[in-house]
Write an enzyme that holds these catalytic residues in place. Structure first.
Site, PDB file in Angstrom:
ATOM      1  CG  HIS A 124      -0.144  -0.463   2.789  1.00 50.90           C
ATOM      2  ND1 HIS A 124       0.419   1.269   3.176  1.00 50.90           N
ATOM      3  CD2 HIS A 124       0.023  -0.901   3.152  1.00 50.90           C
ATOM      4  CE1 HIS A 124       1.196   0.333   4.701  1.00 50.90           C
ATOM      5  NE2 HIS A 124       0.865  -0.811   4.427  1.00 50.90           N
ATOM      6  CG  ASP A 125      -0.364   4.332   1.209  1.00 57.64           C
ATOM      7  OD1 ASP A 125      -0.869   5.360   1.266  1.00 57.64           O
ATOM      8  OD2 ASP A 125      -0.646   3.349   2.365  1.00 57.64           O
ATOM      9  N   GLY A 142       4.925  -1.145   2.699  1.00 60.20           N
ATOM     10  CA  GLY A 142       4.168   0.053   2.149  1.00 60.20           C
ATOM     11  C   GLY A 142       4.925   1.355   2.335  1.00 60.20           C
TER      12      GLY A 142
END
Length: 277
Positions: A124-125, A142
């Site tokens: 994520h991200d 992440g």
């Protein structure tokens, strides 16, 4: 015809999905209702694309890839977050790429011309640049930033919030715990700098004279007889006319959340690149 969109009768494309002209969706694929699929992008078979995911044109996605799944984060509360993948990317078997988190960027982004080999994971991200290659089993935690023209070797793992500069090369099996300066080679379990990525710089068109300046700047920046902050200021003055050296210097001064840049392997800042031009 090239502009004909093909959806195999044994594929599931949910209502609401946007499928570009000339896209090809093979058997047993599942495309979710918020997916946007670009023109001429090909899903070979058994591909799952879910979430608020946008994929550019002319991509090829191989079997068992899962794109746009929710972030693997206990802090994420289920808010709507996104994944965006650029044009002309190749995504091989069993690759997984997650959307962002509602407490982070809210988005995972990947540029154009990426090549992600089997079993790569992008969490994520993350923000991935253009022309990035990740080989088999490489893993990003992440909130990682990866510049353009970066190569990440197989079975490497990169710590969350780490920055990888443009044109860096990470050797296979490396464990990356800190930021990697642009144009560098790194490697090892708890990796260290191993010199400058001369081959990669040549391939991306960096002039020979600039490569020489970069190697000189590298030695100056990581000379452990002086504090890093002092070396940065000296290099900034000496290499002010080099766009490439200044990218390294600016990277070091614009520190990320990790607040740690990988050091050279040796006590002194030797440039171990094997190209002596």
């Amino acid at each position: 015809m090239q502009n004909d969109t093909f959806i195999h009768p044994q594929a599931l494309v949910e209502p609401g999905a946007s499928i570009g002209a000339g896209a090809h969706i093979g058997p047993f694929c599942h495309v979710g209702p918020e997916v946007v699929l670009g023109e001429r992008t090909r899903l070979i078979s058994h591909v799952v694309i879910t979430g608020a995911t946008t994929i550019g044109s002319d991509c090829t996605i191989h079997p068992q890839a899962v794109l746009g799944g929710p972030p693997q984060s206990t802090g994420h509360k289920g808010g709507r977050t996104t994944l965006t993948i650029g044009d002309k990317c190749i995504i091989r078997e069993f690759v997984s790429i997650n959307t962002g988190t509602d407490f982070g960027r809210g988005a995972t982004t990947i540029g154009d011309n990426g090549h992600f080999l089997a079993y790569v994971h992008i969490a994520h991200d993350c923000a991935i640049g253009n022309n990035v290659t990740m080989t088999n089993g490489a893993t990003l935690a992440g909130h990682i930033e990866v510049g353009d023209f970066v190569g990440i070797g197989g079975l490497s793992a990169i710590h969350q919030f780490t920055r990888i500069g443009h044109n860096a090369f990470i050797a296979g099996g490396s464990m990356i715990l800190g930021d990697v300066i642009p144009y560098a080679m790194v490697g090892g379990n708890r990796a260290t700098l191993r010199g400058m990525n001369v081959v990669g710089m040549k391939r991306s068109g960096v002039p020979k004279a600039e490569i020489l300046k970069l190697r000189q700047a590298y030695r100056m920046l990581f000379d452990r007889t002086h504090p890093l902050a002092e070396n940065i200021e000296a290099a900034r003055e000496k290499f002010a006319d080099s766009v490439y050296a200044m990218k390294v210097i600016d990277f070091l001064t614009a520190r990320g959340k990790r607040q740690f840049t990988l050091p050279p392997l040796k006590g002194a800042a030797d440039d171990d690149a094997d190209d002596q031009d």
